[in-house]
Design a protein around this motif. Structure first.
Motif, PDB file in Angstrom:
ATOM      1  N   THR A  72     -36.778   3.445  -5.388  1.00  0.00           N
ATOM      2  CA  THR A  72     -35.779   2.399  -5.610  1.00  0.00           C
ATOM      3  C   THR A  72     -34.446   2.773  -4.975  1.00  0.00           C
ATOM      4  O   THR A  72     -33.778   1.926  -4.359  1.00  0.00           O
ATOM      5  CB  THR A  72     -35.595   2.163  -7.115  1.00  0.00           C
ATOM      6  N   LEU A  73     -34.049   4.033  -5.117  1.00  0.00           N
ATOM      7  CA  LEU A  73     -32.794   4.488  -4.518  1.00  0.00           C
ATOM      8  C   LEU A  73     -32.835   4.329  -3.003  1.00  0.00           C
ATOM      9  O   LEU A  73     -31.831   3.934  -2.381  1.00  0.00           O
ATOM     10  CB  LEU A  73     -32.541   5.953  -4.890  1.00  0.00           C
ATOM     11  N   HIS A  74     -33.968   4.614  -2.406  1.00  0.00           N
ATOM     12  CA  HIS A  74     -34.116   4.439  -0.960  1.00  0.00           C
ATOM     13  C   HIS A  74     -33.922   2.978  -0.566  1.00  0.00           C
ATOM     14  O   HIS A  74     -33.240   2.673   0.419  1.00  0.00           O
ATOM     15  CB  HIS A  74     -35.503   4.924  -0.531  1.00  0.00           C
ATOM     16  N   GLU A  75     -34.506   2.065  -1.314  1.00  0.00           N
ATOM     17  CA  GLU A  75     -34.352   0.642  -1.020  1.00  0.00           C
ATOM     18  C   GLU A  75     -32.883   0.225  -1.110  1.00  0.00           C
ATOM     19  O   GLU A  75     -32.388  -0.541  -0.267  1.00  0.00           O
ATOM     20  CB  GLU A  75     -35.196  -0.182  -1.997  1.00  0.00           C
ATOM     21  N   ILE A  76     -32.180   0.723  -2.123  1.00  0.00           N
ATOM     22  CA  ILE A  76     -30.754   0.423  -2.272  1.00  0.00           C
ATOM     23  C   ILE A  76     -29.966   0.983  -1.097  1.00  0.00           C
ATOM     24  O   ILE A  76     -29.085   0.314  -0.536  1.00  0.00           O
ATOM     25  CB  ILE A  76     -30.235   0.989  -3.602  1.00  0.00           C
ATOM     26  N   ASN A  77     -30.284   2.213  -0.696  1.00  0.00           N
ATOM     27  CA  ASN A  77     -29.584   2.846   0.419  1.00  0.00           C
ATOM     28  C   ASN A  77     -29.819   2.103   1.729  1.00  0.00           C
ATOM     29  O   ASN A  77     -28.885   1.886   2.505  1.00  0.00           O
ATOM     30  CB  ASN A  77     -30.055   4.300   0.554  1.00  0.00           C
ATOM     31  N   VAL A  78     -31.054   1.702   1.983  1.00  0.00           N
ATOM     32  CA  VAL A  78     -31.369   0.941   3.201  1.00  0.00           C
ATOM     33  C   VAL A  78     -30.590  -0.372   3.210  1.00  0.00           C
ATOM     34  O   VAL A  78     -29.999  -0.758   4.233  1.00  0.00           O
ATOM     35  CB  VAL A  78     -32.886   0.679   3.295  1.00  0.00           C
ATOM     36  N   THR A  79     -30.573  -1.067   2.085  1.00  0.00           N
ATOM     37  CA  THR A  79     -29.855  -2.343   1.984  1.00  0.00           C
ATOM     38  C   THR A  79     -28.363  -2.155   2.237  1.00  0.00           C
ATOM     39  O   THR A  79     -27.742  -2.930   2.971  1.00  0.00           O
ATOM     40  CB  THR A  79     -30.089  -2.965   0.600  1.00  0.00           C
ATOM     41  N   ALA A  80     -27.792  -1.110   1.657  1.00  0.00           N
ATOM     42  CA  ALA A  80     -26.362  -0.842   1.842  1.00  0.00           C
ATOM     43  C   ALA A  80     -26.053  -0.524   3.307  1.00  0.00           C
ATOM     44  O   ALA A  80     -25.052  -1.002   3.858  1.00  0.00           O
ATOM     45  CB  ALA A  80     -25.918   0.310   0.947  1.00  0.00           C
ATOM     46  N   TRP A 140     -38.119   7.603   7.043  1.00  0.00           N
ATOM     47  CA  TRP A 140     -38.419   7.833   5.638  1.00  0.00           C
ATOM     48  C   TRP A 140     -39.692   7.112   5.196  1.00  0.00           C
ATOM     49  O   TRP A 140     -40.121   7.265   4.050  1.00  0.00           O
ATOM     50  CB  TRP A 140     -37.260   7.374   4.762  1.00  0.00           C
ATOM     51  N   ARG A 141     -40.285   6.324   6.066  1.00  0.00           N
ATOM     52  CA  ARG A 141     -41.444   5.516   5.689  1.00  0.00           C
ATOM     53  C   ARG A 141     -42.606   6.348   5.119  1.00  0.00           C
ATOM     54  O   ARG A 141     -43.176   5.971   4.085  1.00  0.00           O
ATOM     55  CB  ARG A 141     -41.887   4.698   6.902  1.00  0.00           C
TER      56      ARG A 141
END
Length: 239
Positions: free
Chosen positions: A40-48, A144-145
């Motif tokens: 989830t943190l990765h998804e937030i970071n990618v979005t940001a 990161w995939r």
């Protein structure tokens, strides 16, 4: 506040919260649970990173995605409210959501039909359904995939042998893990630290000044130290 900064001001606190959740899981001995929170943190970071790169238009569309998501959730609720024994959804609430969707559609010129449609101006509407991988690729975080897929494998019910859990990485016998473990902690510690650093750095560097640059360098030094310390738990359990 400009839309880009408003969006980032929402994403950074969410990232900090998720990181703290991961830390609680790590402290309790749940490495695989921490990996799931890193996902989830990765998804937030990618979005940001995506919003920071593409600016106010991306931030605006991201913020405007909410009423469309709320409408999808409301219609799903209504579909199953009787079978799930839920309280009936208030029609006036649905009408208000529909009105907000109409307002946003008139302002931006199109409807956001799926979770990541807000990125279509920058990914390309002709592509079809936009995925997180598209955003990762756009901001150079697609490397990161493999780790993202690794972190996702225990989020679903697909068959995985019990010894594939991080918490079972040092097990000498075939068994099922149903509680905490002191194994496999180093990878999620490092991954959470790196993604949180990226998220915070992205937010700070939207405005470049001496104070923010000092903060960024301080965070980098702390993360470098943590990455070294993170391998100690595994070394201790292996000795």
């Amino acid at each position: 506040m400009p839309p880009r900064d408003t969006a980032l001001s929402q994403l950074v606190p969410r990232g900090l919260l998720v990181a703290k959740e991961a830390i609680c899981l790590l402290q309790s001995g749940f490495a695989d649970g921490a990996m799931a929170r890193w996902r989830t943190l990765h998804e937030i970071n990618v979005t940001a990173n995506f919003i920071s790169k593409h600016g106010d238009r991306a931030g605006l569309l991201y913020l405007y995605s909410f009423p469309f998501a709320a409408r999808r959730a409301a219609k799903n609720y209504i579909e199953y409210q009787e079978r799930a024994q839920l309280q009936p959804f208030d029609k006036s609430s649905l009408d208000a959501i529909e009105a907000e969707c109409d307002r946003v559609r008139r302002e931006i010129g199109f409807e956001l039909k799926s979770d990541l449609d807000w990125a279509s101006d920058f990914i390309g509407a002709k592509k079809g359904r936009i995925t997180l991988f598209d955003l990762e690729s756009d901001v150079g975080l697609d490397h990161w995939r493999p780790r993202y897929r690794w972190a996702s494998q225990h989020n679903h019910a697909a068959y995985r042998p019990s010894d594939r859990l991080l918490g079972m990485s040092e097990a000498k016998a075939d068994m099922h893990l149903i509680g905490p473990s002191n194994s496999g902690l180093s990878d999620p510690i490092q991954m959470v630290a790196i993604s949180l650093q990226s998220l915070v750095t992205t937010s700070l560097l939207t405005i470049s000044n001496v104070d923010r640059i000092v903060h960024v360098k301080t965070v980098a030094l702390l993360v470098d130290k943590l990455l070294t310390l993170a391998i100690e738990p595994d070394q201790q359990t292996e000795s």
